[in-house]
Design a protein around this motif. Structure first.
Motif, PDB file in Angstrom:
ATOM      1  N   TYR A 154       0.833  -1.205   0.000  1.00 49.36           N
ATOM      2  CA  TYR A 154       0.000   0.000   0.000  1.00 49.36           C
ATOM      3  C   TYR A 154       0.869   1.256   0.000  1.00 49.36           C
ATOM      4  CZ  TYR A 154      -3.015   3.647   1.966  1.00 49.36           C
ATOM      5  OH  TYR A 154      -3.672   4.824   2.196  1.00 49.36           O
ATOM      6  N   VAL A 155       1.911   1.279   0.821  1.00 46.72           N
ATOM      7  CA  VAL A 155       2.809   2.429   0.874  1.00 46.72           C
ATOM      8  C   VAL A 155       3.586   2.570  -0.429  1.00 46.72           C
ATOM      9  CG1 VAL A 155       4.847   3.376   2.042  1.00 46.72           C
ATOM     10  CG2 VAL A 155       2.969   2.435   3.381  1.00 46.72           C
ATOM     11  N   PHE A 156       3.914   1.448  -1.061  1.00 47.38           N
ATOM     12  CA  PHE A 156       4.584   1.499  -2.356  1.00 47.38           C
ATOM     13  C   PHE A 156       3.710   2.202  -3.394  1.00 47.38           C
ATOM     14  CE2 PHE A 156       5.258  -0.683  -6.514  1.00 47.38           C
ATOM     15  CZ  PHE A 156       6.471  -0.079  -6.819  1.00 47.38           C
ATOM     16  N   GLU A 157       2.416   1.920  -3.392  1.00 49.43           N
ATOM     17  CA  GLU A 157       1.500   2.611  -4.299  1.00 49.43           C
ATOM     18  C   GLU A 157       1.481   4.111  -4.018  1.00 49.43           C
ATOM     19  OE1 GLU A 157      -2.333   0.847  -3.952  1.00 49.43           O
ATOM     20  OE2 GLU A 157      -1.611  -1.188  -4.311  1.00 49.43           O
ATOM     21  N   ILE A 158       1.475   4.479  -2.743  1.00 50.74           N
ATOM     22  CA  ILE A 158       1.495   5.896  -2.381  1.00 50.74           C
ATOM     23  C   ILE A 158       2.785   6.551  -2.862  1.00 50.74           C
ATOM     24  CG2 ILE A 158       1.546   7.517  -0.442  1.00 50.74           C
ATOM     25  CD1 ILE A 158      -0.247   5.635   1.083  1.00 50.74           C
ATOM     26  N   ASN A 159       3.904   5.850  -2.713  1.00 51.75           N
ATOM     27  CA  ASN A 159       5.197   6.416  -3.096  1.00 51.75           C
ATOM     28  C   ASN A 159       5.322   6.616  -4.599  1.00 51.75           C
ATOM     29  OD1 ASN A 159       6.135   6.641  -0.495  1.00 51.75           O
ATOM     30  ND2 ASN A 159       7.179   4.677  -0.500  1.00 51.75           N
ATOM     31  N   ILE A 160       4.651   5.778  -5.384  1.00 46.97           N
ATOM     32  CA  ILE A 160       4.664   5.981  -6.837  1.00 46.97           C
ATOM     33  C   ILE A 160       4.063   7.338  -7.175  1.00 46.97           C
ATOM     34  CG2 ILE A 160       3.622   5.225  -9.006  1.00 46.97           C
ATOM     35  CD1 ILE A 160       5.934   3.515  -8.309  1.00 46.97           C
ATOM     36  N   ARG A 161       2.929   7.646  -6.554  1.00 48.75           N
ATOM     37  CA  ARG A 161       2.292   8.943  -6.809  1.00 48.75           C
ATOM     38  C   ARG A 161       3.119  10.089  -6.214  1.00 48.75           C
ATOM     39  NH1 ARG A 161      -1.729   5.622  -4.669  1.00 48.75           N
ATOM     40  NH2 ARG A 161      -3.211   4.795  -6.186  1.00 48.75           N
ATOM     41  N   MET A 219       0.419  16.340 -21.567  1.00 50.51           N
ATOM     42  CA  MET A 219      -0.708  15.410 -21.579  1.00 50.51           C
ATOM     43  C   MET A 219      -0.240  13.993 -21.851  1.00 50.51           C
ATOM     44  SD  MET A 219      -3.862  15.507 -20.967  1.00 50.51           S
ATOM     45  CE  MET A 219      -4.860  14.044 -20.713  1.00 50.51           C
ATOM     46  N   ALA A 220       0.725  13.819 -22.736  1.00 49.44           N
ATOM     47  CA  ALA A 220       1.252  12.483 -23.020  1.00 49.44           C
ATOM     48  C   ALA A 220       1.935  11.897 -21.776  1.00 49.44           C
ATOM     49  CB  ALA A 220       2.238  12.544 -24.183  1.00 49.44           C
ATOM     50  N   ILE A 221       2.677  12.736 -21.044  1.00 47.74           N
ATOM     51  CA  ILE A 221       3.342  12.268 -19.826  1.00 47.74           C
ATOM     52  C   ILE A 221       2.312  11.899 -18.761  1.00 47.74           C
ATOM     53  CG2 ILE A 221       4.871  12.956 -17.941  1.00 47.74           C
ATOM     54  CD1 ILE A 221       6.354  14.732 -19.961  1.00 47.74           C
ATOM     55  N   ILE A 222       1.247  12.693 -18.647  1.00 46.27           N
ATOM     56  CA  ILE A 222       0.191  12.391 -17.674  1.00 46.27           C
ATOM     57  C   ILE A 222      -0.477  11.058 -18.005  1.00 46.27           C
ATOM     58  CG2 ILE A 222      -2.079  13.125 -16.843  1.00 46.27           C
ATOM     59  CD1 ILE A 222      -1.113  16.012 -17.128  1.00 46.27           C
ATOM     60  N   ILE A 223      -0.723  10.810 -19.286  1.00 47.55           N
ATOM     61  CA  ILE A 223      -1.322   9.536 -19.699  1.00 47.55           C
ATOM     62  C   ILE A 223      -0.397   8.375 -19.350  1.00 47.55           C
ATOM     63  CG2 ILE A 223      -2.020   8.173 -21.703  1.00 47.55           C
ATOM     64  CD1 ILE A 223      -3.008  10.770 -22.978  1.00 47.55           C
ATOM     65  N   LEU A 224       0.905   8.544 -19.585  1.00 48.66           N
ATOM     66  CA  LEU A 224       1.871   7.500 -19.241  1.00 48.66           C
ATOM     67  C   LEU A 224       1.865   7.221 -17.744  1.00 48.66           C
ATOM     68  CD1 LEU A 224       4.242   5.609 -19.917  1.00 48.66           C
ATOM     69  CD2 LEU A 224       5.764   7.598 -19.665  1.00 48.66           C
ATOM     70  N   ILE A 225       1.874   8.275 -16.941  1.00 47.28           N
ATOM     71  CA  ILE A 225       1.851   8.103 -15.478  1.00 47.28           C
ATOM     72  C   ILE A 225       0.575   7.388 -15.056  1.00 47.28           C
ATOM     73  CG2 ILE A 225       1.757   9.327 -13.274  1.00 47.28           C
ATOM     74  CD1 ILE A 225       3.435  11.543 -14.596  1.00 47.28           C
ATOM     75  N   PHE A 226      -0.543   7.773 -15.633  1.00 41.63           N
ATOM     76  CA  PHE A 226      -1.831   7.162 -15.305  1.00 41.63           C
ATOM     77  C   PHE A 226      -1.817   5.668 -15.603  1.00 41.63           C
ATOM     78  CE2 PHE A 226      -6.174   5.994 -16.642  1.00 41.63           C
ATOM     79  CZ  PHE A 226      -6.846   6.244 -15.458  1.00 41.63           C
ATOM     80  N   ILE A 227      -1.308   5.286 -16.766  1.00 44.05           N
ATOM     81  CA  ILE A 227      -1.268   3.870 -17.142  1.00 44.05           C
ATOM     82  C   ILE A 227      -0.337   3.083 -16.219  1.00 44.05           C
ATOM     83  CG2 ILE A 227      -0.588   2.265 -18.969  1.00 44.05           C
ATOM     84  CD1 ILE A 227      -1.494   4.369 -20.992  1.00 44.05           C
ATOM     85  N   VAL A 228       0.835   3.644 -15.940  1.00 41.37           N
ATOM     86  CA  VAL A 228       1.798   2.955 -15.063  1.00 41.37           C
ATOM     87  C   VAL A 228       1.224   2.764 -13.661  1.00 41.37           C
ATOM     88  CG1 VAL A 228       4.033   3.193 -13.921  1.00 41.37           C
ATOM     89  CG2 VAL A 228       3.824   3.696 -16.361  1.00 41.37           C
ATOM     90  N   VAL A 229       0.569   3.798 -13.126  1.00 43.18           N
ATOM     91  CA  VAL A 229      -0.021   3.698 -11.785  1.00 43.18           C
ATOM     92  C   VAL A 229      -1.116   2.637 -11.755  1.00 43.18           C
ATOM     93  CG1 VAL A 229      -1.407   4.924 -10.082  1.00 43.18           C
ATOM     94  CG2 VAL A 229       0.581   6.035 -11.082  1.00 43.18           C
ATOM     95  N   LEU A 230      -1.950   2.582 -12.802  1.00 38.69           N
ATOM     96  CA  LEU A 230      -3.007   1.575 -12.862  1.00 38.69           C
ATOM     97  C   LEU A 230      -2.420   0.158 -12.896  1.00 38.69           C
ATOM     98  CD1 LEU A 230      -5.698   3.013 -15.317  1.00 38.69           C
ATOM     99  CD2 LEU A 230      -5.825   2.793 -12.834  1.00 38.69           C
ATOM    100  N   ILE A 231      -1.369  -0.044 -13.681  1.00 36.57           N
ATOM    101  CA  ILE A 231      -0.744  -1.370 -13.761  1.00 36.57           C
ATOM    102  C   ILE A 231      -0.156  -1.771 -12.418  1.00 36.57           C
ATOM    103  CG2 ILE A 231       1.146  -2.673 -14.817  1.00 36.57           C
ATOM    104  CD1 ILE A 231       0.690  -1.045 -17.365  1.00 36.57           C
ATOM    105  N   ILE A 232       0.533  -0.840 -11.772  1.00 35.68           N
ATOM    106  CA  ILE A 232       1.152  -1.139 -10.475  1.00 35.68           C
ATOM    107  C   ILE A 232       0.079  -1.425  -9.423  1.00 35.68           C
ATOM    108  CG2 ILE A 232       2.488  -0.130  -8.581  1.00 35.68           C
ATOM    109  CD1 ILE A 232       4.173   1.275 -10.695  1.00 35.68           C
ATOM    110  N   GLU A 233      -1.013  -0.673  -9.436  1.00 31.05           N
ATOM    111  CA  GLU A 233      -2.092  -0.921  -8.480  1.00 31.05           C
ATOM    112  C   GLU A 233      -2.731  -2.285  -8.725  1.00 31.05           C
ATOM    113  OE1 GLU A 233      -4.989   2.110  -8.330  1.00 31.05           O
ATOM    114  OE2 GLU A 233      -3.729   3.495  -7.195  1.00 31.05           O
TER     115      GLU A 233
END
Length: 270
Positions: free
Chosen positions: A208-215, A245-259
């Motif tokens: 859970y903390v790892f997910e927080i640290n990604i953000r 916007m492209a970087i935000i989309i990349l971050i969004f996808i990576v966070v979803l995969i990690i979660e």
């Protein structure tokens, strides 16, 4: 001859007393009034009010589209650095959490001054925002990944130690007392009596903390702590909104995969 119940006794008895109803009503009115006042005060401080703000939102959103997806290949390395920051910080914090959680658990640490001192230190750590920690360490060590990792370690330590110590305080003490009575050492009691009860929750909290640290690592990059956040801040300063916007989309996808991966691991462990 039995006495018939009066009409008053036959009335439905209220679940809540009148005093409690009055208190709840007063609290509700105060909270509602606070929200209404906050909304009015915020609108008064805004140039043009909410209507102008919504218009600005539409104009800004138009600048972000279409996103420049060709920039994705150039920001893979900063994105990987952000993930590495989160992994290193979470790992170090998880290791340091073990002794601190034991010292801040009331049922394990019988020496009160040590327990109170550890609790106080952890409470102080939790009061400092991760962004403030990053600013401090960037000033000490300069721009880069190291200040971000140190800031995330301290930030994670306050959260993990709190959660794990409360988990330790809620364990079944009978196995531990039995091992102590049979002559088990402190390490044996902790390893064989405490660890099996705490380990699943410990693993879940670390994930859970790892997910927080990604953000958090993305946000820390905005103040010079390295990673994808630093690149995002640079693109914002240059007004390259399609790249942003492209970087935000990349971050969004990576966070979803990690979660998703983290949730599957948590389900398998608990």
């Amino acid at each position: 001859m039995t006495k018939q119940p009066s009409s008053k006794s036959q009335e439905a008895i209220s679940v809540y007393p009148v005093k409690a109803k009055v208190q709840i009503t007063v609290i509700l009115v105060v909270v509602l009034g606070f929200y209404l006042f906050s909304m009015f005060w915020t609108q008064q401080k805004m140039v043009g009010g909410f209507a102008n703000a919504f218009g600005n939102v539409l104009r800004v959103v138009e600048k972000f589209f279409p996103p420049n997806m060709s920039v994705i290949t150039a920001v893979w390395d900063p994105m990987a650095q952000t993930i590495q920051m989160a992994i290193l910080a979470t790992t170090v914090a998880a290791i340091l959490t073990v002794p601190l959680a034991l010292l801040s658990a009331q049922n394990i640490t019988s020496f009160k001054p040590l327990y109170i001192t550890t609790r106080t230190i952890l409470n102080i750590l939790r009061t400092i925002p991760d962004l403030v920690l990053a600013v401090i360490f960037v000033g000490l060590f300069g721009v880069g990944l190291f200040p971000g990792i140190v800031a995330l370690v301290i930030f994670s330590l306050g959260i993990l130690a709190k959660l794990i110590s409360e988990t330790i305080e809620s364990v079944d003490m009978n196995p531990l007392e039995a091992m102590r009575a049979s002559g088990g050492s402190v390490l044996q009691v902790i390893f064989y009596g405490l660890v099996p009860q705490v380990l699943p929750q410990f693993t879940s909290f670390v994930l859970y903390v790892f997910e927080i640290n990604i953000r958090a690592s993305v946000v820390l990059g905005l103040v010079g702590a390295g990673g994808i956040g630093l690149v995002l801040d640079q693109q914002l300063k240059f007004y390259n909104y399609p790249n942003v916007m492209a970087i935000i989309i990349l971050i969004f996808i990576v966070v979803l995969i990690i979660e998703y991966i983290s949730n599957k691991l948590r389900e398998a462990l608990i």
